[in-house]
Design an enzyme around this catalytic site. Sequence first.
Site, PDB file in Angstrom:
ATOM      1  N   CYS A  58       0.842  -1.203   0.000  1.00  0.00           N
ATOM      2  CA  CYS A  58       0.000   0.000   0.000  1.00  0.00           C
ATOM      3  C   CYS A  58       0.875   1.252   0.000  1.00  0.00           C
ATOM      4  O   CYS A  58       0.576   2.240  -0.662  1.00  0.00           O
ATOM      5  CB  CYS A  58      -0.903   0.015   1.232  1.00  0.00           C
ATOM      6  SG  CYS A  58      -1.832  -1.506   1.452  1.00  0.00           S
TER       7      CYS A  58
HETATM    8  C1  BEZ Z   1       0.991  -5.015   2.108  1.00  0.00           C
HETATM    9  O1  BEZ Z   1       0.538  -3.927   1.726  1.00  0.00           O
HETATM   10  O2  BEZ Z   1       2.045  -5.433   1.666  1.00  0.00           O
HETATM   11  C2  BEZ Z   1       0.244  -5.822   3.132  1.00  0.00           C
HETATM   12  C3  BEZ Z   1      -1.084  -5.553   3.349  1.00  0.00           C
HETATM   13  C4  BEZ Z   1      -1.772  -6.286   4.290  1.00  0.00           C
HETATM   14  C5  BEZ Z   1      -1.130  -7.278   4.996  1.00  0.00           C
HETATM   15  C6  BEZ Z   1       0.190  -7.545   4.764  1.00  0.00           C
HETATM   16  C7  BEZ Z   1       0.892  -6.809   3.833  1.00  0.00           C
END
Ligand code: BEZ
Length: 258
Positions: A58
């Site tokens: 994200c």
């Molecule tokens: C990520 O954005 O990489 C992520 C999102 C939710 C859980 C674990 C990682």
Amino acid sequence: MSNLKNLDLTSKVGQKVNLEISFPVREGGAWKKLSAKDIFENKKVIIFSLPGAFTPTCSSSHLPRYEQLYDSFKQAGVDEVYCVSVNDTFVMNEWAQAQDIHKVKMLPDGNTDFTKSLGMLVSKDSLGFGQRSWRYSAYVENGVIKQHFIEPDVEGDPFEVSDADTMLGYLDSKAKAPKSMVLFTKPGCSFCATAKAALDDAKIQYKQISLSDAVRQEVIRALNASATPSVPLAFVDAVRLDGTEAIVEWAKSEAKKK
Ligand code: BEZ
């Protein structure tokens, strides 16, 4: 039990978003309520939603690319771009600040109302996250979902279709993404100020990296940019622009293309 047990992957095209929902947000040290009505009514809006502020994908891709393409979305006729996450407003505000986000607006859905209403609420209990949003993006006109890109029902955290470039391609197949530009400067540098003014005049997006005395020589030498390491120095889509004159000339030529 599947993480995705409540995920509703059926098409929502033509569906109206729930305009009764509101989002408590913290702005300028005060509480404010953003209503879905204000956000969507008579507006062309992109929403994209992700599992959490400060999480790796994200932060490194999903949010920053929507910010980078914001002006291209505006040129395609979009009024606003919102980032939805099941987080509270304090977390979302801190994340926006940490990510240098000024164009995309944050929509904290800590109560999960909005995410649930679209069938996008999933359990991420195995990660200790609780209930979060599945990744998706949607283009909404006057509250009606015109198109959406929902990540596929596969293990983990797929990120294949809800990205900013896919959305821009849908809105305008001929739209050009802006060039990626980084400008190295140092504090108090008048030549750097001249280069920045030329870029700003030409409405060119860039990320500025101000190098302190402690690191500047080594960074510039490592980039092999100049026999006498100096700033300003810019890279545009991997092309090097050495010095004020080169940057100003390039900015002027880009401005003429607009
Ligand atoms: C990520 O954005 O990489 C992520 C999102 C939710 C859980 C674990 C990682």
